[in-house]
Design a protein around this motif. Structure first.
Motif, short mmCIF file in Angstrom:
data_model
loop_
_atom_site.label_atom_id
_atom_site.label_comp_id
_atom_site.label_asym_id
_atom_site.label_seq_id
_atom_site.Cartn_x
_atom_site.Cartn_y
_atom_site.Cartn_z
N LEU A 474 0.83 -1.21 0.00
CA LEU A 474 0.00 0.00 0.00
C LEU A 474 0.87 1.25 0.00
CD1 LEU A 474 -2.80 -1.05 2.52
CD2 LEU A 474 -3.13 -0.42 0.12
N ARG A 475 1.95 1.22 0.76
CA ARG A 475 2.88 2.36 0.79
C ARG A 475 3.49 2.58 -0.59
NH1 ARG A 475 8.40 2.55 1.24
NH2 ARG A 475 9.28 4.50 2.06
N GLU A 476 3.86 1.50 -1.28
CA GLU A 476 4.42 1.63 -2.62
C GLU A 476 3.43 2.27 -3.58
OE1 GLU A 476 5.73 -2.30 -3.68
OE2 GLU A 476 7.80 -1.78 -3.21
N PHE A 477 2.16 1.86 -3.48
CA PHE A 477 1.12 2.44 -4.34
C PHE A 477 1.01 3.95 -4.11
CE2 PHE A 477 -1.24 -1.86 -4.33
CZ PHE A 477 -0.49 -2.30 -5.41
N LEU A 478 1.06 4.34 -2.84
CA LEU A 478 0.92 5.77 -2.52
C LEU A 478 2.12 6.57 -2.99
CD1 LEU A 478 -0.60 5.42 1.07
CD2 LEU A 478 -1.79 6.22 -0.98
N ILE A 479 3.32 6.01 -2.81
CA ILE A 479 4.52 6.72 -3.26
C ILE A 479 4.52 6.87 -4.77
CG2 ILE A 479 7.04 6.48 -3.48
CD1 ILE A 479 7.05 5.25 -0.67
N ALA A 480 4.06 5.84 -5.47
CA ALA A 480 4.00 5.89 -6.94
C ALA A 480 2.78 6.67 -7.44
CB ALA A 480 3.97 4.48 -7.50
N THR A 485 -5.39 2.43 -7.36
CA THR A 485 -5.00 1.08 -6.92
C THR A 485 -4.93 1.02 -5.40
OG1 THR A 485 -3.69 0.84 -8.93
CG2 THR A 485 -3.26 -0.73 -7.16
N ALA A 486 -4.40 2.06 -4.77
CA ALA A 486 -4.32 2.10 -3.31
C ALA A 486 -5.72 2.08 -2.69
CB ALA A 486 -3.55 3.34 -2.85
N ALA A 487 -6.64 2.86 -3.28
CA ALA A 487 -8.00 2.90 -2.75
C ALA A 487 -8.69 1.55 -2.88
CB ALA A 487 -8.81 3.98 -3.48
N LEU A 488 -8.49 0.89 -4.02
CA LEU A 488 -9.08 -0.45 -4.22
C LEU A 488 -8.48 -1.46 -3.23
CD1 LEU A 488 -9.22 -0.63 -8.13
CD2 LEU A 488 -11.16 -0.44 -6.55
#
Length: 631
Positions: A474-480, A485-488
């Protein structure tokens, strides 16, 4: 390792202030104000030191300061367990293992009770008692330290299995594990679960290390030894053997010759079974009976699957609680099940034969109503991931209820994150086979037997690893900036949480009401108060118990005794009549009302009821003596 930067975002200062203020201001703890102030200041200093260590994590990017990370995890785990022991832990011990360990330490023979108990844990306690004179409350401290050490093993395992991201994921997993409140409850209950967790982690670490080191036979040998120790601690750990064999044969590196893999699998299984068979040999020498480890598998199988069992709480013998209360030994249900098997079969059975009898009886119950069995299994699967913790030890249940009021992690969030992490990590399934396998192994064990808290706890370290992987992803999704995708992903976590916690919610509420009435108000409050002579307070708690569970016969029986002692014969008689109505096959109600009639001077009714009690319990010498005096 840039991933370690996640640790530097954690600010422990608010946590320190909150804990310090709660300890210093709370009126719940039975300590003087100066002592509360000193304890709060001590906690504040410990957290400040942990925070200083945490701030130094940023220099681990070079890989030179890993020991500081391990020290941080260990100190945090020790702090949380210390707080638990000081402020939450109950002074009442679950006395099953200490009772028999003390007898063994004194040289006594405990007979066939030997096969009712975890061999490793029983002999460990007997050894500590005989040679070190350990106080059982000190053992809780030792087990808490082992729990903190398990956090280090989880950090190490995460570092190994998740490669470049491993240290960050391992840290997150160790943090979740360290702050999982119910786990601390189980660690400080005098039961063997903490050692199962320890040996399983050491076994999986050794197996994975063996696969990474071109089948190091030293690591394979150690993995087998740890598997064997886990099995003689809790027999359902036998399921680790096929998991380890599959890993060594198929899931590790494919460059090794198959003959070498077979040799490795044989060494693993052989070293484990060598330890197990030493217990089997002991059982045969002592009891002239072939029992692999313990002889309670049939009984536990019946608990979880026999007629009348629910997905959360196992079924038992009629009026089992009454019989256990009057027994001279703790956890007398094992003896009752063997006696009942003897009576129903019409012959004297050995412990292994009695276990086989209950397996057969349970299979008959399953065949007679397979639809009910299938529905119960489906419920068990949902309950495995549920937030609710089902305890069969009263003190553990009381401590669990207390922990719920604290900012500790609960199983529901760990399981929801863990399931999400399992989905995220599917690409690495082959490499993570052992971690997936340990989760599935204990799901299967729960479905096979019971889905209570201590039966699913051995899966927690591996769920924590997957939970750490989910948080990191989840952290990777937010950084990118992959916000969709993070919300899903967050919605997926919420879906798993809702799925596991709101389906069959009504059954959980009913079970919790039963647990509160019988475990807290009756076992933890009324019984100790009665034994200390605090009759008024005992009656208050019995009233609370019966308000929640109006058909709980032992509460009527105890309240009837108290009312008789305090001279309220009319109310006492009504309570004993309720006992007879609810438990007509138990001698307790007839016996007590018979003695009550003696107090009232009604010899005819006394003789009538005492005769019924004697017919139901012919070995009760007190009843026989009273009948003889009435003639």
């Amino acid at each position: 390792m840039a991933e370690i930067g996640i640790f530097n975002t954690i600010d422990l200062a608010p946590l320190g202030r909150m804990l310090t203020e709660n300890v210093q201001q709370s009126s719940l703890f039975l300590f003087s104000e100066p002592l509360r102030l000193r304890a709060g200041n001590a906690i504040s200093r410990i957290i400040e030191r942990i925070d200083r260590l945490r701030r130094r994590v940023q220099i681990w990017n070079t890989g030179t300061r890993a020991p500081v990370l391990y020290l941080t995890v260990f100190l945090l785990a020790v702090l949380l367990r210390s707080l638990f022991l000081i402020f939450i832990d109950t002074p009442i011990l679950f006395y099953k293992y200490p009772f028999f360990a003390e007898r063994l330490a004194s040289g006594a023979d405990i007979g066939d009770r030997l096969v009712d108990l975890s061999p490793f844990y029983l002999y460990l306690l007997a050894f500590l008692r005989r040679f070190f004179g350990i106080d059982w409350h000190d053992l809780k401290v030792l087990q808490g330290l082992i729990g903190a050490f398990n956090c280090l093993l989880i950090l190490k395992l995460g570092t190994l299995v998740f490669n470049k991201k491993g240290r960050a994921i391992g840290f997150l997993a160790a943090f979740l594990y360290a702050a999982y409140g119910n786990l601390i409850v189980l660690e400080t209950t005098l039961e063997p679960e903490i050692y199962v967790l320890l040996f399983n982690l050491l076994c999986i670490l050794s197996l994975h290390s063996a696969g990474e080191r071109f089948f190091s036979f030293r690591h394979i040998l150690f993995s087998g030894i740890f598997a064997g120790l886990s099995i003689i601690t809790k027999a359902n750990s036998l399921l680790i053997l096929p998991l380890g064999i599959l890993w060594l044969l198929f899931s590790s590196s494919s460059v090794r010759p198959f003959s070498r893999r077979v040799s490795a699998a044989c060494l693993f299984a052989g070293s484990a079974l060598l330890i197990v068979f030493s217990v089997t040999a002991r059982n045969y020498v002592k009891l002239n009976d072939i029992v692999l480890v313990t002889a309670d598998a049939g009984k536990v199988f019946y608990h979880g699957n026999g007629k009348g069992a629910s997905a959360l709480e196992g079924t038992g013998l009629p009026d089992e609680g009454f019989a256990e209360e009057g027994a001279a030994e703790p956890d007398y249900a094992h003896v009752l099940f063997r006696k009942t098997a003897n009576w129903l079969s019409g012959k004297a059975l050995s412990p292994s034969e009695a276990s086989k009898f209950w397996f057969q009886k349970t299979l008959e119950d399953i065949r007679s109503d397979f639809n009910a069995y299938a529905i119960r299994q489906m419920k068990k699967l949902f309950y495995f991931f549920n937030d609710y913790e089902m305890h069969d030890v009263a003190s553990a249940y009381l401590e669990y209820k207390r922990v719920l009021s604290l900012p500790a992690f609960r199983f529901g969030i760990i399981s929801a994150l863990g399931l999400t992490g399992m989905l995220f990590s599917l690409k690495g399934f082959r490499h993570l086979f052992l971690i997936y396998g340990m989760v599935c192994l204990y799901i299967f064990s729960g479905l096979l037997f019971l889905m209570q808290s201590r039966y699913r706890t051995p899966a927690v370290p591996y769920l924590c690893l997957f939970a750490g992987a989910a948080v990191f992803k989840l952290r990777e999704f937010l950084i990118a900036k992959k916000l969709k995708t993070a919300a899903l992903s967050i919605l997926l976590v919420c879906f798993f949480w809702v799925l596991g916690n709101w389906i069959y919610r009504g059954e959980i509420v009913r079970t919790d009401r039963w647990q509160t009435a019988t475990r807290i108000y009756y076992q933890m409050e009324a019984l100790p108060l009665f034994k200390r002579g605090h009759y008024g307070k005992a009656v208050v708690n019995l009233d609370r118990c019966l308000a929640l569970e109006p058909n709980f016969a032992p509460a009527y029986n105890l309240r009837g005794k108290i009312l008789a002692v305090t001279g309220d014969y009319g109310s006492s008689e009504r309570d004993f009549k309720q006992v007879i109505r609810l438990s007509p096959d138990m001698a307790e109600g007839f016996k007590n009302i018979g003695f009550l009639y003696l107090l009232k001077g009604d010899r005819t009714k006394a003789a009538e009821n005492l005769s019924k009690a004697a017919a139901l319990a012919p070995g009760d010498l007190k009843v026989q003596k009273a009948i003889n005096e009435l003639r």
